[in-house]
Motif scaffolding. Sequence first.
Motif, PDB file in Angstrom:
ATOM      1  N   THR B   8      69.126  62.604  23.469  1.00 43.47           N
ATOM      2  CA  THR B   8      70.193  63.571  23.261  1.00 43.47           C
ATOM      3  C   THR B   8      71.517  62.830  23.094  1.00 43.47           C
ATOM      4  OG1 THR B   8      71.153  65.648  24.060  1.00 43.47           O
ATOM      5  CG2 THR B   8      70.701  63.967  25.736  1.00 43.47           C
ATOM      6  N   GLY B   9      72.528  63.560  22.698  1.00 39.67           N
ATOM      7  CA  GLY B   9      73.840  62.953  22.495  1.00 39.67           C
ATOM      8  C   GLY B   9      74.599  63.774  21.472  1.00 39.67           C
ATOM      9  N   MET B  10      75.907  63.700  21.521  1.00 45.56           N
ATOM     10  CA  MET B  10      76.753  64.468  20.607  1.00 45.56           C
ATOM     11  C   MET B  10      76.610  63.910  19.183  1.00 45.56           C
ATOM     12  SD  MET B  10      78.232  66.840  22.404  1.00 45.56           S
ATOM     13  CE  MET B  10      79.735  67.357  21.546  1.00 45.56           C
ATOM     14  N   PRO B  11      77.005  64.691  18.159  1.00 46.35           N
ATOM     15  CA  PRO B  11      76.901  64.199  16.775  1.00 46.35           C
ATOM     16  C   PRO B  11      77.643  62.877  16.593  1.00 46.35           C
ATOM     17  CG  PRO B  11      77.420  66.543  16.802  1.00 46.35           C
ATOM     18  CD  PRO B  11      77.502  66.070  18.225  1.00 46.35           C
ATOM     19  N   GLY B  12      76.967  61.924  15.991  1.00 46.95           N
ATOM     20  CA  GLY B  12      77.588  60.636  15.691  1.00 46.95           C
ATOM     21  C   GLY B  12      77.548  59.625  16.827  1.00 46.95           C
ATOM     22  N   LYS B  83      53.020  57.535  21.865  1.00 48.01           N
ATOM     23  CA  LYS B  83      54.354  57.070  22.245  1.00 48.01           C
ATOM     24  C   LYS B  83      55.323  57.602  21.195  1.00 48.01           C
ATOM     25  CE  LYS B  83      54.699  52.699  23.466  1.00 48.01           C
ATOM     26  NZ  LYS B  83      54.501  51.214  23.437  1.00 48.01           N
ATOM     27  N   VAL B  84      56.069  58.641  21.566  1.00 46.98           N
ATOM     28  CA  VAL B  84      56.900  59.345  20.588  1.00 46.98           C
ATOM     29  C   VAL B  84      58.356  59.337  21.031  1.00 46.98           C
ATOM     30  CG1 VAL B  84      57.321  61.566  19.455  1.00 46.98           C
ATOM     31  CG2 VAL B  84      54.968  60.830  19.934  1.00 46.98           C
ATOM     32  N   VAL B  85      59.240  59.044  20.096  1.00 45.42           N
ATOM     33  CA  VAL B  85      60.661  59.211  20.380  1.00 45.42           C
ATOM     34  C   VAL B  85      61.148  60.427  19.592  1.00 45.42           C
ATOM     35  CG1 VAL B  85      61.241  57.390  18.676  1.00 45.42           C
ATOM     36  CG2 VAL B  85      62.975  58.175  20.310  1.00 45.42           C
ATOM     37  N   VAL B  86      61.673  61.412  20.323  1.00 46.39           N
ATOM     38  CA  VAL B  86      62.189  62.627  19.684  1.00 46.39           C
ATOM     39  C   VAL B  86      63.703  62.510  19.622  1.00 46.39           C
ATOM     40  CG1 VAL B  86      62.404  65.122  19.813  1.00 46.39           C
ATOM     41  CG2 VAL B  86      60.253  64.048  20.457  1.00 46.39           C
ATOM     42  N   ASP B  87      64.205  62.552  18.413  1.00 46.63           N
ATOM     43  CA  ASP B  87      65.611  62.279  18.125  1.00 46.63           C
ATOM     44  C   ASP B  87      66.343  63.606  17.931  1.00 46.63           C
ATOM     45  OD1 ASP B  87      68.010  61.567  16.921  1.00 46.63           O
ATOM     46  OD2 ASP B  87      67.112  60.146  15.512  1.00 46.63           O
ATOM     47  N   GLY B  88      67.256  63.947  18.860  1.00 45.67           N
ATOM     48  CA  GLY B  88      68.104  65.115  18.640  1.00 45.67           C
ATOM     49  C   GLY B  88      67.886  66.298  19.566  1.00 45.67           C
ATOM     50  N   ILE B  89      67.647  66.019  20.859  1.00 42.39           N
ATOM     51  CA  ILE B  89      67.518  67.084  21.861  1.00 42.39           C
ATOM     52  C   ILE B  89      68.858  67.797  22.029  1.00 42.39           C
ATOM     53  CG2 ILE B  89      67.166  67.487  24.353  1.00 42.39           C
ATOM     54  CD1 ILE B  89      64.612  66.655  22.958  1.00 42.39           C
ATOM     55  N   ARG B  90      68.813  69.138  22.052  1.00 43.47           N
ATOM     56  CA  ARG B  90      70.057  69.904  22.155  1.00 43.47           C
ATOM     57  C   ARG B  90      70.157  70.785  23.397  1.00 43.47           C
ATOM     58  NH1 ARG B  90      69.723  69.513  16.490  1.00 43.47           N
ATOM     59  NH2 ARG B  90      71.731  69.093  15.498  1.00 43.47           N
ATOM     60  N   SER B  91      69.076  70.906  24.154  1.00 43.00           N
ATOM     61  CA  SER B  91      69.164  71.772  25.346  1.00 43.00           C
ATOM     62  C   SER B  91      68.074  71.431  26.346  1.00 43.00           C
ATOM     63  CB  SER B  91      69.039  73.241  24.942  1.00 43.00           C
ATOM     64  OG  SER B  91      67.693  73.550  24.645  1.00 43.00           O
ATOM     65  N   MET B  92      68.259  71.849  27.576  1.00 43.66           N
ATOM     66  CA  MET B  92      67.260  71.625  28.615  1.00 43.66           C
ATOM     67  C   MET B  92      65.998  72.454  28.359  1.00 43.66           C
ATOM     68  SD  MET B  92      68.139  69.146  30.441  1.00 43.66           S
ATOM     69  CE  MET B  92      66.884  69.184  31.723  1.00 43.66           C
ATOM     70  N   LEU B 143      77.752  72.155  21.732  1.00 40.23           N
ATOM     71  CA  LEU B 143      78.008  72.450  23.144  1.00 40.23           C
ATOM     72  C   LEU B 143      77.612  73.884  23.475  1.00 40.23           C
ATOM     73  CD1 LEU B 143      81.406  70.562  23.485  1.00 40.23           C
ATOM     74  CD2 LEU B 143      79.283  69.958  24.671  1.00 40.23           C
ATOM     75  N   GLY B 144      77.766  74.773  22.507  1.00 39.52           N
ATOM     76  CA  GLY B 144      77.403  76.171  22.700  1.00 39.52           C
ATOM     77  C   GLY B 144      75.908  76.356  22.920  1.00 39.52           C
ATOM     78  N   VAL B 145      75.111  75.463  22.356  1.00 41.89           N
ATOM     79  CA  VAL B 145      73.654  75.539  22.504  1.00 41.89           C
ATOM     80  C   VAL B 145      73.220  74.972  23.864  1.00 41.89           C
ATOM     81  CG1 VAL B 145      71.459  74.790  21.484  1.00 41.89           C
ATOM     82  CG2 VAL B 145      73.349  75.407  20.005  1.00 41.89           C
ATOM     83  N   GLY B 146      74.101  74.202  24.498  1.00 38.64           N
ATOM     84  CA  GLY B 146      73.798  73.673  25.827  1.00 38.64           C
ATOM     85  C   GLY B 146      73.554  72.174  25.857  1.00 38.64           C
ATOM     86  N   ILE B 147      74.042  71.458  24.833  1.00 37.90           N
ATOM     87  CA  ILE B 147      73.796  70.012  24.789  1.00 37.90           C
ATOM     88  C   ILE B 147      74.507  69.290  25.939  1.00 37.90           C
ATOM     89  CG2 ILE B 147      75.695  69.302  23.245  1.00 37.90           C
ATOM     90  CD1 ILE B 147      73.583  67.535  21.780  1.00 37.90           C
ATOM     91  N   GLY B 148      75.633  69.851  26.410  1.00 36.18           N
ATOM     92  CA  GLY B 148      76.356  69.226  27.524  1.00 36.18           C
ATOM     93  C   GLY B 148      75.497  69.158  28.787  1.00 36.18           C
TER      94      GLY B 148
END
Lengths: 185, 185
Positions: B8-12, B83-92, B143-148
């Motif tokens: 996870t992480g903010m855009p960029g 063994k998988v890396v998922v790129d771009g988690i946005r919420s719990m 942030l609205g989706v809950g990435i924070g």
Amino acid sequence: MLRIVAITGMPGAGKSTAAQALVKRGWTRVVMGDVIRAETKRRGLEPDAKNTGEVMKLLRKEKGESAVADLCLESITKLKAVKVVVDGIRSMAEVEAFRKEAAVLLVAVDASPERRFELLKERGRKDDPLTHEMFVERDRRELGVGIGKAIALADETVSNQHATAGRLAAEITHVVEQWDKHVAG
Amino acid sequence: MLRIVAITGMPGAGKSTAAQALVKRGWTRVVMGDVIRAETKRRGLEPDAKNTGEVMKLLRKEKGESAVADLCLESITKLKAVKVVVDGIRSMAEVEAFRKEAAVLLVAVDASPERRFELLKERGRKDDPLTHEMFVERDRRELGVGIGKAIALADETVSNQHATAGRLAAEITHVVEQWDKHVAG
């Protein structure tokens, strides 16, 4: 010019250890939680987790989302300090209140939930959670106030996941002194 | 046993750079944004920032908050990867969907808003923001989706504030391989 290092992070992540390291380098520490605990006592309540949480909510309701930051700014003015570390930022509204009055570096101290629970058990402050349920509930309350956004939008992030207290201190000191050199010109 | 490194992480912030480093170490990369971009195209829309944002919201509305994670899990099953890396988690909610099916390490890649804006300008992907207003708006949507909350509750945090791409790669590789050794027993 007033410089504020604003420290955010989930409960038990190591915010106070980081802030204390800056105190040793000449920064004045102001603890947002102390302001809330003092206000809780002033209202005749025991400053435990539940009451401080409710007083925090009440303060925001009565005086707006930056209420605790505004009280801190009053303390800072009285202290006449120019290099201040504010321990315990919980929302971007608080950061913005500080940014109106000072140059601000927002630093997030991070650790996993497992590690934070362990660190809190070691610390055992009066308002610290005693059980895992209380820990999860306290996390939820902090996230409800918007601490996740402050962590996500931090200028610097310091991981306390594998660090010793000494290493955490060294890392935050480095980051802050680089910034301060730049800001103080 | 299926192991998922959920990034996870903010855009960029550098999520893809981190994920690519793991690909070089034998991990299979699944990009959550690709699932959304594919779905956007499938609905006959240009996969720009606005449309992918709206399709993401629609998917969650139609299929629940873990909709994108569920689509990713389908891909992972087809790939037969362990063994998988998922790129771009946005919420719990997404993390919890993965935790039902796998051992999960949630890693946050962090950088300041200023640095992320610079990195996005360098990247220039089709759905990247062109102006600072668009950047702030995209942050707000994430942030609205809950990435924070996902960032705040990460198991590991890697700072990309001052790191070179090589150093970021080395750091995430170290953290993941220590975890994998432990989980794989």
